[in-house]
Scaffold this active site. Structure first.
Site, short mmCIF file in Angstrom:
data_model
loop_
_atom_site.label_atom_id
_atom_site.label_comp_id
_atom_site.label_asym_id
_atom_site.label_seq_id
_atom_site.Cartn_x
_atom_site.Cartn_y
_atom_site.Cartn_z
N GLU A 98 0.39 3.89 -1.40
CA GLU A 98 -0.51 4.76 -2.14
C GLU A 98 0.15 6.09 -2.47
OE1 GLU A 98 -3.00 3.32 1.37
OE2 GLU A 98 -1.04 2.76 0.60
N CYS B 142 0.56 2.32 2.86
CA CYS B 142 1.51 1.29 2.44
C CYS B 142 2.25 1.70 1.17
CB CYS B 142 0.78 -0.03 2.22
SG CYS B 142 0.11 -0.76 3.73
#
Length: 788
Positions: free
Chosen positions: A435, A433
């Site tokens: 990171e 998402c």
């Protein structure tokens, strides 16, 4: 650039309309192999031989008009299971089959295979069974009451992305380097040499497995071509056969070969194991661009046929929903989306603008194909042209939640801070998402989520969880006796320290269990450092290693603490006893207090330092506490602020909170303000979010929602582009947008068949509005729509 061809439109419809079914093929082949061979080899070699056996035997799929070949299952959206990691019970399969709104259909034949063959072998010996039996009572308690989740419960460590390294060598050369590494092992002074030999031998075996798989496709395509009567398709099949004969064994020479090689590597990784966040293709615009140029210059392709080929590659990702999850894992991530995230733009390794012609073509493909996978994000650098940003904003304006926008300079700063080289940092990007990771060189798995809001609940209840009627955390003092806000913060931090310590003790053990029992030798071939170190991807082999702990509910906690600070300790409007009694009663008969707390409190998201300083203190505490702790792979733990859909699950297990939220309702998501609390406009919301020290995190998620009329015309695009640049100037990490209105979403709830194509941004991913469940739909509707 030309629109999508008839072929691509056909492939798009086929992928879109395919139903999701559990495919027993992998589980059956792996089970039969293990039943005959377990104990004969070291675990890495056993895993590698099982992988090779699977690639030799799995059924090959070739769809009509396909240009890129390879599937994880026997056909698109046939999803395998991984019983060696987590063995689905019959009851699990029944739940998955009946699951609404994202079913994984299970045929009677499949159920029979699992019931008679797969489950009897793996029940009790799957890794999940081994691990959970050994976790401490304290860990089990905080897990069961919803203070944490665990991503390694039933899926392997993931959050990996590939770089261009393998394109420059091919698996044949990679195998040669592995064999040289084995020859150079020092068995006299290196006491890990034997273990390294087994790991390296396993890597070499998986190279053979993937090369065999590709050649099987080459044979199949040649046979198909020999029988084909249509001259154009015959030529295509012959070319595809030649491509599969060439790659991934050798380095690619043209665009077709590099796309097929990229896809083969993806299929290999997601077939070997079920790692979270699938396998990210990395900087596709800069990786594929030399091959694109070469193919055009050599006359192998024109722009139209090149775009068609790129689109065919793109659609393959949509054929692969996430492996089936159950229990808490399904609640923290309830979606078919497997979080394949690819990067456009950014900065090259030598510090130049990375935007090229393919960057724009991929934006076109993203816009025209309209799938939720692959996810796309833009790494926006100050060096990137304004035209590129505005073209991305035009896609955002369509309201599908993509591309997400990331601050290229901030990502580089995050990576430099933890010791990466400038070249490697520029080659990094986003996995999953939000990171931050170094592409092709790092393992950066999420280790589960932590419920920050429920930690405050423990502080207010002296460590007691009234929902499960159990003492969960340490006794930190009766909150009714607290005489100061500082006393409350001290209790909150004491509970947080306990939860973090307990969570990480469990994570250390789980990481070691995956390293020991479920190595990923094929993935290890692709990630720099594993061959050089002789260690597996799961065991610290990559050049860089980090374990990421996401926190959920920072907005909820901030507003709750702000309400207590203002109304109890600053203004003495209520006592702590009255507040706790109201929370325990879920605000019943306390509506005046609830509305006072909700509407007359300084709230995060409005550029109000009273609230924002609380957010800063809380986020700094979690970052300071987690950052730099050594993990059992030789890396470090780092904090990020990401919910996926865990803010829904955590909300269900968290009682009423002092921001006026009732028990069981969703928490705030990411670093976004509480739904509907950001009333001072988008710039104020961005300024609040930017007060967090993003450079010390491993990623943050900020959601914004705009009404469609706000972004109309060139003026709307210019305003959106300026807003993004402004946030990144403040140091923000990430921002994403929903562009829709509540009326449309409410209509989609009432007449879902009329809105089958409606895509919204959920958390760090987009999904179809009609498949995300009513509670999550309502949470998205409640997010405040801004005007610029």
């Amino acid at each position: 650039m030309a629109k999508l061809t008839d072929r691509i439109l056909k492939l798009k419809e086929q992928s879109k309309n395919a139903e999701v079914w559990i495919d027993p093929e992998r589980a059956q082949i792996v089970t039969r192999f293990y039943s005959k061979n377990a104990g004969k080899y070291s675990i890495p070699v056993l895993r590698a031989r099982s992988f090779k056996n699977l690639m030799e035997k799995k059924e090959l799929y070739l769809g009509d008009d396909e240009l890129i070949v390879g599937e994880r299952g026997r056909a698109p959206k046939l999803i395998p299971t991984f019983p060696e990691i987590a063995s689905h019970s019959v009851e699990d399969l029944k739940v998955l089959d009946a699951q609404d709104p994202i079913p994984y259909h299970v045929s009677p034949k499949t159920m029979d295979i699992y019931e008679k063959e797969v489950i009897p072998y793996w029940e009790g010996s799957a890794l999940r069974d081994k691990m959970f039996n050994q976790l401490s009572d304290e860990w089990q308690t905080i897990y069961n009451c919803g203070l944490i989740t665990e991503t390694m419960e039933q899926r392997a460590p993931g959050s990996m992305a590939l770089d261009e390294r393998m394109f420059g060598m091919g698996l044949k050369k990679a195998k040669q380097e592995i064999e040289e590494a084995i020859e150079n092992l020092d068995f006299l002074t290196d006491f890990q040499a034997t273990d390294k030999r087994e790991q390296l031998t396993a890597m070499a075996i998986t190279c053979d497995g993937m090369m065999i798989y590709a050649k099987r496709y080459a044979d199949m395509l040649e046979n198909k071509a020999a029988r084909e009567t249509d001259p154009a398709r015959k030529k295509e099949l012959e070319k595809m056969a030649d491509v599969c004969r060439r790659v991934p064994e050798n380095k690619p020479r043209d665009l077709w070969e590099v796309l097929q090689m990229s896809w083969f590597m993806h299929v290999g990784v997601i077939t070997e194991s079920n790692g979270w966040d699938a396998c990210n293709a990395g900087h596709i615009d800069r990786h594929f661009y030399p091959y694109y140029q070469k193919s055009l210059e050599a006359g192998l392709l024109d722009q139209e046929s090149a775009k068609e080929l790129l689109s065919a590659w793109w659609i393959k990702y949509n054929n692969h929903p996430a492996p089936a999850k159950y229990g808490v894992s399904a609640l923290e991530s309830g979606t078919y989306n497997d979080f394949v995230n690819i990067s456009l733009g950014g900065i090259t390794k030598d510090g130049k603008d990375a935007v090229n012609d393919l960057s724009y073509i991929f934006l076109e493909i993203l816009d025209e194909i309209e799938f939720i996978q692959p996810q796309v994000h833009v790494l926006l650098s100050r060096m990137n042209p304004e035209h590129f940003l505005k073209e991305a904003c035009k896609v955002i304006r369509k309201g599908r939640g993509f591309p997400a926008m990331f601050n290229a300079e901030a990502l580089i700063e995050q990576q430099l801070r933890v010791g990466k080289t400038i070249s490697d940092a520029r080659g990094g990007g986003i996995c999953g998402c939000v990171e931050t990771t170094c592409y092709g060189k790092e393992a950066a798995p999420l280790i589960g989520y932590i419920n920050i809001a429920k930690i405050l609940e423990l502080a207010l209840q002296n460590g007691y969880d009234t929902r499960v009627d159990k003492q969960v955390g340490p006794k930190s003092g009766d909150a009714k006796d607290f005489k100061s806000y500082e006393a409350l913060m001290e209790a909150f931090k004491k509970q947080a320290q306990y939860v973090i310590d307990t969570k990480l003790r469990g994570s250390q053990y789980l990481i070691q269990m995956f390293a020991k029992y479920v190595p990923q030798p094929f993935l290890s071939v692709l990630i720099e450092g594993c061959v050089e170190s002789g260690k597996d991807y799961n065991d610290g082999g990559p050049k860089y290693n980090v374990s990421i702990l996401p926190g959920v509910g920072i907005g909820t906690v901030t507003d709750s603490l702000s309400a207590i600070k203002k109304h109890v300790f600053d203004e003495n409007n209520y006592s702590m006893g009255e507040v706790i009694d109201a929370l325990n009663a879920d605000w019943q008969n306390n509506e005046h207090m609830r509305l006072t707390f909700a509407n007359k409190t300084p709230r995060y998201g409005n550029d109000n330092d009273y609230a924002d300083s609380i957010m800063k203190e809380v986020s700094d505490f979690f970052i300071d506490t987690v950052d730099g702790i050594k993990d059992s792979r030789g890396g470090t733990y780092r904090m990020n602020m990401l919910p996926t859909t865990c803010h829904m699950y955590f909300g269900e297990v968290t009682g009423a909170t002092c921001d006026g939220r009732r028990a069981g309702k969703p928490l705030s998501e990411g670093i976004s303000p509480v739904q509907g609390a950001d009333l001072s406009g988008p710039t104020a919301s961005l300024k609040s979010a930017a007060k967090m020290d993003h450079s010390r995190t491993c990623g943050t998620l900020l959601n914004m929602k705009f009404l469609p009329d706000v972004l109309k015309g060139d003026t709307g695009i210019s305003k959106l582009a300026s807003l993004i640049r402004t946030y990144f100037t403040y140091g923000g990490h990430h921002i994403q947008f929903n562009v829709c209105d509540a009326d449309t979403l409410l209509l989609a709830q009432q007449t879902p068949d009329d809105y089958n194509d409606l895509i919204v941004r959920v958390a760090g991913y987009s999904d179809y509005f009609n498949v995300i469940g009513e509670n999550l739909q309502n949470e998205i509707i409640q997010r405040y729509a801004h005007e610029i």
